[in-house]
Enzyme design. Structure first.
Site, mmCIF file in Angstrom:
data_model
loop_
_atom_site.group_PDB
_atom_site.id
_atom_site.type_symbol
_atom_site.label_atom_id
_atom_site.label_comp_id
_atom_site.label_asym_id
_atom_site.label_seq_id
_atom_site.Cartn_x
_atom_site.Cartn_y
_atom_site.Cartn_z
ATOM 1 N N VAL A 439 0.814 -1.193 0.000
ATOM 2 C CA VAL A 439 0.000 0.000 0.000
ATOM 3 C C VAL A 439 0.847 1.242 0.000
ATOM 4 O O VAL A 439 0.866 1.922 -0.886
ATOM 5 C CB VAL A 439 -0.998 -0.019 1.152
ATOM 6 C CG1 VAL A 439 -1.883 1.218 1.061
ATOM 7 C CG2 VAL A 439 -1.847 -1.246 1.054
ATOM 8 N N LYS A 453 1.760 3.819 -6.744
ATOM 9 C CA LYS A 453 0.558 4.545 -7.134
ATOM 10 C C LYS A 453 -0.582 3.547 -7.246
ATOM 11 O O LYS A 453 -0.592 2.687 -8.123
ATOM 12 C CB LYS A 453 0.768 5.252 -8.471
ATOM 13 C CG LYS A 453 -0.483 5.952 -8.993
ATOM 14 C CD LYS A 453 -0.201 6.655 -10.309
ATOM 15 C CE LYS A 453 -1.468 7.283 -10.875
ATOM 16 N NZ LYS A 453 -1.224 7.980 -12.140
ATOM 17 N N ASP A 550 -1.805 16.172 -20.009
ATOM 18 C CA ASP A 550 -2.189 16.516 -18.639
ATOM 19 C C ASP A 550 -1.001 17.098 -17.876
ATOM 20 O O ASP A 550 -0.778 16.770 -16.715
ATOM 21 C CB ASP A 550 -2.739 15.288 -17.907
ATOM 22 C CG ASP A 550 -3.571 15.682 -16.680
ATOM 23 O OD1 ASP A 550 -4.070 16.827 -16.641
ATOM 24 O OD2 ASP A 550 -3.720 14.853 -15.772
#
Length: 741
Positions: A439, A453, A550
């Site tokens: 995690v 991620k 982006d």
């Protein structure tokens, strides 16, 4: 001694102390007789106020006057001459003047140039006949062809100004220029190729060392370099008697010359020190090594550290293998497989490049089409360079920014090994998932720190975007792009494993009132340059032409040294070889960074990323978000920047925390570049190669931008409120998405 004159018309300078030397009007330079013993005397020019004489020019270097009694005068034929004690001519300007009588005058100018004029027309100057020293204002001819016309010749020894063993000048090979030093007819040193900013093979020729070299062209087409120096500090370049070029600056406090460039002590600076197909690297021991997939031609000599024989291929290229079959010499394993290229960063490019008139995308294929082509490089400011035959005089240095692509047999490129490594990484990641330590955290079993991620199940980035990001980043390698280590898809869980970047994203510093002070102007400019180089790599220098779509401040990650790395390729698109623009019905991106043509019509191209870069640049300079102007008179940072720039109040845009430390010229230049990038018309925006040139070369003139009247912010603010509110929902792990109406 009489008062020193500033010119010679009717007067005479004698080597007997009778009439004084010639001195420039500002007292910077002096001309007269000098010598290192009582037997040989020379006429020269030196610095007037430097305690230890430093000679820039010598007239009669190979014809010394024996003893004193010589003189400098203008003869009745209008020529400037040097006479010995018996009035024999030992040196002359050698002009054939039509009306010479009483109309010639010699003046020593404030830049050290001795100019002879006749009838008020300059007819001869010492700058056209240099000896061993170059000073600002002197024109350095860029000779055409592979041969070099020597411009400077060394002294024979520190106390003998006669012609020595070394010559220096500029050679133009194709359309590229480089400085050469020759010993006799043999090359001793070269600067690497001129890219309109620097000589690419000089590792420390960046930043303040660049100063003011410019390549100019005369009306007759002749090219020449000139060096503009905007400081009162004395500076000179010299080809010294021992064959090394040095850049020297006068230290007024210490009353001495300090050497700042072109140290002679590194073996890798010697021409082709390691031989062909080898690389010289001062950071390694031994300093010479064969290029990857090459071996020494003579192992015995190589082991004795005699590297001059160089290296040869381990595996022949396809054409070489086919020739071997045709000659009945046997079969090679790679026959039938196309050759490829191994990319090597931070290289001094080999000598004897040939320039090919193709763009970056066709440079590789152009080399592949010729079986004799052994390498290629597409370099900003130069273009497509290819090499035929052996690669010579190659060195590695972290300070060099050029990339060399070396041709190898397909079997030497290790495609199978790469696939194996990818599967190993994937297996490690899946293993991490299975044992439940994925995690947030930490480290791979080998101890390497990682960043994980994990996409939220609510994220709008689906499996398609996730796979897109994974495949894209795996193929990209650049110091300003984040590095992907592995990935995993298991059910609804989608995870990417990146290199660990301890300083997180740029917005954590830029928009934090306490942390932003860590971003001084030097650091911010380095970040801007790094982002520009990374984007240029995506658009032009990688094998794929990639539109990021982006680019925003939260997608710029910072490593431990605050170097920027572009991240988050979930929305990126690959363009084909001849594709320049595409259309989409699904407009995706982030509020405030989208170009007008993309937000309104779904059209995107490299110029869409340029627009986002312009917004990002203005945010870095100002320390303010583009979206922070919603309830103000201006609707965006772009409008605010335009108003201040057009009213010549650009400094008011600069972040107050750095405003006192940034030169106004640099601030205005960066803001102007930003305004050029955010123009409404994609056609008017510069491409990223031009942006990099604008940022890194103050000599590059900038056009004036058109006022931006449209912004993606205003477009959405004119729409319904619920739609624009939806644009603002984003976090560090998801991609903000907009659906076209």
């Amino acid at each position: 001694m009489a008062t020193s004159p500033s010119s010679i018309r009717d007067g005479i300078i004698r080597d007997d102390g009778g009439s004084g030397n010639l001195v420039s009007e500002d007292l910077s330079f002096e001309m007269g007789f000098f010598g290192f013993d009582n037997s040989s005397r020379y006429v020269g020019i030196w610095y007037h106020k430097v305690p230890t004489p430093t000679y820039l020019w010598v007239a009669n270097r190979d014809e010394p006057i024996k003893g004193r009694g010589g003189s400098i005068r203008i003869k009745s034929d209008g020529n400037l001459v040097v006479l010995d004690g018996e009035n024999n001519e030992v040196w002359s300007s050698k002009l054939n003047l039509s009306n010479p009588v009483n109309n010639s005058q010699a003046v020593l100018h404030d830049n050290g140039n001795l100019v002879l004029s006749n009838n008020d027309k300059d007819v001869w100057q010492s700058f056209d006949h240099p000896t061993d020293t170059y000073v600002p204002g002197m024109e350095l001819p860029a000779s055409a062809g592979m041969s070099m016309k020597p411009s400077f010749r060394s002294w024979k020894s520190p106390t003998d100004p006669s012609t020595g063993n070394y010559t220096m000048g500029v050679a133009t090979e194709g359309s590229t220029q480089q400085i050469l030093i020759l010993e006799g007819e043999e090359r001793r040193w070269r600067s690497g190729y001129w890219d309109r900013r620097v000589f690419t093979g000089v590792s420390n020729m960046t930043g303040s060392s660049l100063f003011g070299f410019e390549l100019n062209t005369k009306d007759n087409g002749e090219k020449y370099f000139i060096y503009n120096w905007n400081s009162d500090q004395k500076v000179r370049f010299q080809i010294s008697w021992d064959g090394f070029e040095r850049l020297l600056l006068w230290n007024e406090d210490e009353k001495s010359w300090s050497q700042t460039q072109y140290e002679p002590y590194e073996k890798c600076e010697e021409y082709n020190y390691c031989g062909s197909f080898a690389v010289c690297d001062m950071a390694k021991s031994p300093i010479c090594s064969c290029m990857e997939k090459f071996k020494p031609r003579n192992w015995d000599e190589w082991n004795r550290q005699n590297w001059s024989g160089g290296c040869e291929r381990i595996t022949p290229l396809k054409a070489e293998s086919e020739r071997g079959i045709n000659n009945g010499s046997g079969t090679a394993v790679n026959v039938g497989s196309e050759d490829g290229f191994l990319k090597q960063n931070s290289m001094k490019l080999p000598d004897f490049a040939q320039l090919v008139d193709v763009d970056d995308e066709d440079c590789e294929s152009k080399c592949l089409q010729n079986s004799s082509c052994t390498a290629y490089s597409y370099t900003l400011g130069i273009g497509c360079m290819v090499w035929y035959g052996e690669l010579v005089d190659v060195r590695y240095s972290e300070d060099l920014g050029t990339v060399l692509n070396i041709r190898l047999a397909d079997s030497d490129l290790g495609h199978g090994d790469k696939r194996t490594k990818i599967w190993i990484i994937l297996a490690v990641v899946v293993g991490l998932i299975c044992i439940g330590i994925v995690v947030w955290l930490g480290k791979l079993p080998g101890g390497e720190p990682i960043a994980v991620k994990r996409l939220s199940r609510k994220s709008s980035q689906g499996l398609e975007e996730f796979k897109n990001e994974m495949m894209l980043i795996a193929k990209l390698q650049h110091r300003n792009l984040v590095r992907l280590l592995g990935c995993s898809v298991q059910g609804e869980e989608k995870i990417l494993v990146y290199e660990y970047l301890p300083n997180k994203s740029l917005d954590c510093f830029l928009f934090d009132p306490k942390k932003r002070v860590q971003l001084d102007w030097t650091r911010r400019f380095e970040i801007i340059e790094g982002i520009a180089r990374g984007l240029l790599y995506l658009h032009r220098d990688s094998r794929l032409r990639i539109i990021h779509r982006d680019l925003k401040v939260s997608n710029i990650l910072l490593d431990e040294s605050m170097n920027p790395k572009i991240s988050d390729f979930g929305l990126a698109r690959i363009f084909g070889g001849n594709q320049n623009e595409a259309n989409t019905d699904r407009v995706v991106g982030t509020y405030g960074y989208m170009a007008p043509e993309y937000a309104m019509e779904g059209l995107f191209s490299v110029k869409s990323d340029v627009y986002s870069f312009g917004v990002l640049l203005l945010e870095i300079v100002s320390g303010r978000r583009n979206t922070s102007f919603r309830n103000t008179e201006e609707s965006s940072l772009i409008e605010y920047a335009w108003r201040l720039w057009s009213e010549q109040r650009a400094m008011e845009l600069v972040d107050p925390s750095i405003r006192d430390s940034i030169p106004e010229s640099e601030a205005s230049r960066c803001i102007l570049i930003g305004m050029l990038c955010v123009q409404d018309s994609a056609y008017r925006r510069p491409n990223m190669s031009s942006v990099v040139l604008m940022l890194e070369s103050e000599a590059t003139s900038l056009p004036l931008p058109k006022q931006p009247l449209l912004t993606s912010m205003r477009i959405y603010e004119d729409g319904d409120q619920s739609h624009s509110e939806g644009l603002d929902v984003s976090n560090d792990l998801t991609v903000t998405m907009v659906t076209g109406r």
